[in-house]
Design an enzyme around this catalytic site. Sequence first.
Site, short mmCIF file in Angstrom:
data_model
loop_
_atom_site.label_atom_id
_atom_site.label_comp_id
_atom_site.label_asym_id
_atom_site.label_seq_id
_atom_site.Cartn_x
_atom_site.Cartn_y
_atom_site.Cartn_z
N CYS A 4 -5.95 9.53 -20.54
CA CYS A 4 -5.10 9.51 -21.74
C CYS A 4 -5.92 9.32 -23.02
CB CYS A 4 -4.04 8.41 -21.61
SG CYS A 4 -2.79 8.81 -20.37
N ASP A 37 0.86 -1.18 0.00
CA ASP A 37 0.00 0.00 0.00
C ASP A 37 0.89 1.22 0.00
OD1 ASP A 37 -0.08 1.63 2.81
OD2 ASP A 37 0.45 -0.47 3.15
ZN LIG Z 1 -3.30 7.33 -18.67
#
Ligand SMILES: [Zn+2]
Length: 486
Positions: free
Chosen positions: A385, A333
Amino acid sequence: MTSRASEIMEKTHLEDPLADSNKARESVDGIKDGAEARGFSFQVLKEGESKGIRARLGILRTRHGIVETPCFVPVATLASVRSLDYSDLASLGIQSVLANTYHLHLRPGDELIRKLGGLHKFMAFDGPIFTDSGGFQAFSLGFGREHNVSKIGGVFPDPDKGSSVKAHPLRRDNLTKITEEGVYFKSLQDGEWHFLNPETSMRIQSNLGSDAIMAFDECTSPLSDYDYTKEAMERTHRWAQQSLKFHDPKQAIYGIIQGGWFEDLRAESTEFTSSQPFDGIAIGGSLGENKQDMHKILDWVIPKLDSRPRHLLGIGDADDLFEGVERGIDTFDCVSPTRIARRGSLYITPLAGGCQKNKFRIDVKALRFKEDPRPIDPYCSCPTCQRYSRAYLWHLYHAKELSYFRLASIHNLHFMLRLMESIRESIAQGTFRELKEQWLGKALPGERSKEVSREKLGCDESIYDESGCNESGSNGDRVCGDDLDA
Ligand SMILES: [Zn+2]
C-alpha cells in the site's frame, strides 16, 4: 506492539516460566517432568475484561521463542507461506507458522527434512512452528471432497434466509479409507496409497521438528450424521491416547476436540481431551452449518477448559478473530488471507469501507479498480500500500504477473497481523468490546463505515465491494477446502 500490551508482557517475562499451562497439564495425571525438555509453557497475563468476554492475553513459550497471544498463525502447507520468503515473514512480524504433516510427508518427505536439519532450517524460519497431524486430510481428501463441503457447511448460508447444509452437486472421489488402525490416503500427486496412524503421524512430526504438534484425529464432515460423528469422535479419543504414547517428548502436543455440531458429543470430547496430559487443546472438526453454529460450539466447549492454550483449527476471517478471541481462543490458523489474495480478494479496514457485508474485502480484479489510483487501503502501512495502486494490482492480476501474488499476500497478512495486534492491545487496555463494536458493531456494517470513508477519503461507493468476495469456483466461501490450494 504498542505500549500497554508490551508493558504487561515485559513485566511477566521475568516470572516463573513453568506457567499456568504446565500446572494444568500436571494436575491431569500428576506428570511432573517433560515441561523443560519441551521448553513449552503458556502464561495467561490477563483474562476477561467484563461479563461475557473471556478474551485473554498470554505468552506461549517454545524452544524457538515466544508467541504473544491471541495470535493469528499463517499457514505454510508445504514449508512455505505461498509466494513469500523468510525476509517477508520477518518484516511482516509473523510470530509463528503452521505446516502440514501429510503434504510434507509426501513431498519432499519428512526423512529428507530431518536429514537436512529439520523444518526450521529447511524453510529458514527460526520462530515457533506448529504442525497439524494429517487428520484434517482424512476429511479434506475424504468426505470433504465427496460431499464437496468445508468444515462449516457447504457454503456459508445466509442466516437471514435460513438454510440447511446440503451436499454440493459437484461431488468428487473420496480419496481416503478410514479404519480403526488409521487412514489410507490416495495421493493426488502419484495416485499411490499412503497410510497414516497415530504412530506414523507422531514420527513424521518428530522428523519435521516442529515445536507444537497435533494429536492424530479424524475431522468429520458437517454432513456426517450423529452416529458417524460419535464413532469418529470415539476413534479420535483412542488415537489421542496413542498419540500421547508415541509423540516425541521434545515436542509439545495438542489434543483435538471433536464431536461435530452435536452438543453432547462436544461435551464428551471436551471432557475426555481435557482429562489427558496434553500441553494444549485444539478445537477441530465440523463447526456446523454457519458461523452462528460455530459460535455456539465454542460456547459449549471453552468454558469447560482449563488454562492450557486453546487453538481453533482452520478458522480465521476478521470477524472470526473477534468472535473467537471474545470466547477465549488463543491461536488461530487459516489459509484464507493468502488464498483469497491470490484470487483477487484484498482486505480493507472499516476506515476504508470494510464491513461484515463485504467481508472486509474488495475484489481488486473488478473492472471498477482498473483506473483507481488509490492504494488497496489508504490506512494500511504495508509495503504494497505504500507504493502501489489498486490499478497496478488490477493490471498485475490480469497480466498474470507473478509479483501480484507476493504483493497481494503481503497486504492480506499485514492486515490480519495488525488486526490481531490491535486486539491484543485492546485486551491490555480493557477496550476489547469497543474495538469489536468498531469493527462488527450493529451500527457499523454498511452505514457508519460509509460515512467515515466518505468524510475522510472523499470517495464514492465504488470503494465498496457490495457483492462480496467474488472468488472463482463454486466454493468461494470455503474456509478450508482443497488443501492443496493452501
Ligand atoms: Zn496494505
